[in-house]
Design a protein around this motif. Structure first.
Motif, PDB file in Angstrom:
ATOM      1  N   ARG A 196      45.524  38.331  34.120  1.00 44.08           N
ATOM      2  CA  ARG A 196      45.807  37.247  35.229  1.00 44.08           C
ATOM      3  C   ARG A 196      47.136  37.212  35.582  1.00 44.08           C
ATOM      4  O   ARG A 196      47.705  37.161  36.597  1.00 44.08           O
ATOM      5  CB  ARG A 196      45.425  35.874  34.841  1.00 44.08           C
ATOM      6  CG  ARG A 196      43.734  35.743  34.423  1.00 44.08           C
ATOM      7  CD  ARG A 196      43.448  34.272  34.330  1.00 44.08           C
ATOM      8  NE  ARG A 196      42.221  34.235  33.889  1.00 44.08           N
ATOM      9  CZ  ARG A 196      41.491  33.965  32.628  1.00 44.08           C
ATOM     10  NH1 ARG A 196      42.551  33.759  31.655  1.00 44.08           N
ATOM     11  NH2 ARG A 196      40.340  33.761  32.067  1.00 44.08           N
ATOM     12  N   THR A 197      48.156  37.350  34.567  1.00 46.34           N
ATOM     13  CA  THR A 197      49.606  37.134  34.764  1.00 46.34           C
ATOM     14  C   THR A 197      49.979  38.498  35.731  1.00 46.34           C
ATOM     15  O   THR A 197      50.909  38.331  36.608  1.00 46.34           O
ATOM     16  CB  THR A 197      50.313  37.214  33.477  1.00 46.34           C
ATOM     17  OG1 THR A 197      49.929  36.128  32.647  1.00 46.34           O
ATOM     18  CG2 THR A 197      51.710  36.935  33.814  1.00 46.34           C
ATOM     19  N   ARG A 253      48.976  37.713  39.281  1.00 47.86           N
ATOM     20  CA  ARG A 253      49.655  36.896  39.822  1.00 47.86           C
ATOM     21  C   ARG A 253      51.254  37.191  40.216  1.00 47.86           C
ATOM     22  O   ARG A 253      51.627  37.066  41.204  1.00 47.86           O
ATOM     23  CB  ARG A 253      49.577  35.666  38.868  1.00 47.86           C
ATOM     24  CG  ARG A 253      48.602  34.536  39.000  1.00 47.86           C
ATOM     25  CD  ARG A 253      48.827  33.221  38.135  1.00 47.86           C
ATOM     26  NE  ARG A 253      49.419  33.311  36.824  1.00 47.86           N
ATOM     27  CZ  ARG A 253      48.762  33.369  35.829  1.00 47.86           C
ATOM     28  NH1 ARG A 253      47.431  33.178  35.710  1.00 47.86           N
ATOM     29  NH2 ARG A 253      49.597  33.436  34.770  1.00 47.86           N
ATOM     30  N   SER A 275      53.161  37.494  43.860  1.00 45.30           N
ATOM     31  CA  SER A 275      53.877  36.348  44.063  1.00 45.30           C
ATOM     32  C   SER A 275      55.314  36.923  44.741  1.00 45.30           C
ATOM     33  O   SER A 275      55.909  38.100  43.959  1.00 45.30           O
ATOM     34  CB  SER A 275      54.327  35.808  42.957  1.00 45.30           C
ATOM     35  OG  SER A 275      55.300  34.828  42.964  1.00 45.30           O
TER      36      SER A 275
END
Length: 208
Positions: free
Chosen positions: A146-147, A150, A154
Motif C-alpha cells: 500500500r505504501t 501511495r 503522490s
C-alpha cells in the motif's frame, strides 16, 4: 413455588444461555473473537479498525470475511530461476532509486504485484482483492505494498518518504520470494526478512 416450577425455570435459563453462546460463536466465526484477530493480524487489525472509523464490530467482520475467503489459499512455490529473476529486477529498480525515486517505487509496487500473482494470489489488476488476500497471509508486511502504491501516486512525496516506502515494500517482497513465504501468517507472525538489503534500504537507526 414448586420444585417442578423451579426446575423448569432453571432449564429455560440454561436454554437461553446455550442459545446465546451458540449465537456468539457464530458471530465470532472460525477466526475467533477480537483478541484472536488482533493477535493474528497485528498492525493490519489497527489499520482496518481505523478504516471503519473505530467500529470494532465492522473491523472484526471485515477481517473474518477476508480470512474465510483467502485463508485456505495455499501460496505456490517459486522456481529458483523465477526467484532469481525477480530478485535481479528488484536490484535493478533499487539501483535506479537515486536518479528516479518515484519511478523506482512504482516499479516496486508493480513487481510485488507480479510476484504475488505468481504465488497464486489475485492478479494486480484486482488490487483490492490482492491486498485483502496478502493481508491474510502477510498481515505484518502487506502495508508495504500500500505504501509503495501511495508513494508512486503522490506528487508531493519527498525523497525520504519514497525511500521509506521502498523499505516497507522490500519487507513484503522478501517474504514473497523466500522459501518460507508459503507459510501462513498465523504460523510465523513475527519479523521480516532482512536478506539482500542494500545500503539504500537500511531502516533508520539500523546498526547493520
Amino acid at each position: 413455588m414448586s420444585i417442578l416450577t423451579t426446575v423448569l425455570i432453571i432449564a429455560a435459563v440454561l436454554v437461553v444461555l446455550l442459545a446465546a453462546g451458540v449465537l456468539l460463536r457464530a458471530r465470532m466465526g472460525p477466526s475467533g473473537g477480537t483478541r484472536s484477530l488482533k493477535r493474528r493480524f497485528g498492525p493490519e487489525y489497527d489499520r482496518t479498525l481505523a478504516r471503519h472509523g473505530g467500529d470494532g464490530e465492522a473491523a472484526d467482520r471485515d477481517l473474518r470475511e477476508r480470512t474465510e475467503r483467502y485463508g485456505h489459499l495455499k501460496p505456490l512455490p517459486l522456481e529458483p530461476a523465477v526467484r532469481e529473476q525477480y530478485t535481479a529486477q528488484w536490484t535493478t529498480l533499487q539501483e535506479r532509486f537515486v536518479d528516479a525515486p518515484r519511478q523506482a517505487v512504482a516499479d516496486a509496487g508493480a513487481l510485488i504485484g507480479r510476484v504475488a500473482a505468481t504465488r497464486g494470489f489475485p492478479d494486480a489488476d484486482r488490487p483490492e482483492e490482492q491486498l485483502d488476500a496478502l493481508s491474510v497471509h502477510h498481515p505484518r508486511q502487506v502495508e508495504g505494498l500500500r505504501t509503495a502504491r501511495r508513494g508512486a501516486d503522490s506528487e508531493s512525496a519527498s525523497t525520504e518518504e519514497l525511500r521509506e516506502a521502498l523499505v516497507h515494500a522490500r519487507a513484503l517482497f522478501d517474504h514473497l520470494t523466500t522459501a518460507e513465504s508459503a507459510t501462513v501468517a498465523t504460523a510465523r507472525p513475527h519479523g521480516t526478512s532482512g536478506h539482500r538489503r542494500g545500503h539504500l534500504l537500511k531502516p533508520k537507526g539500523s546498526g547493520a
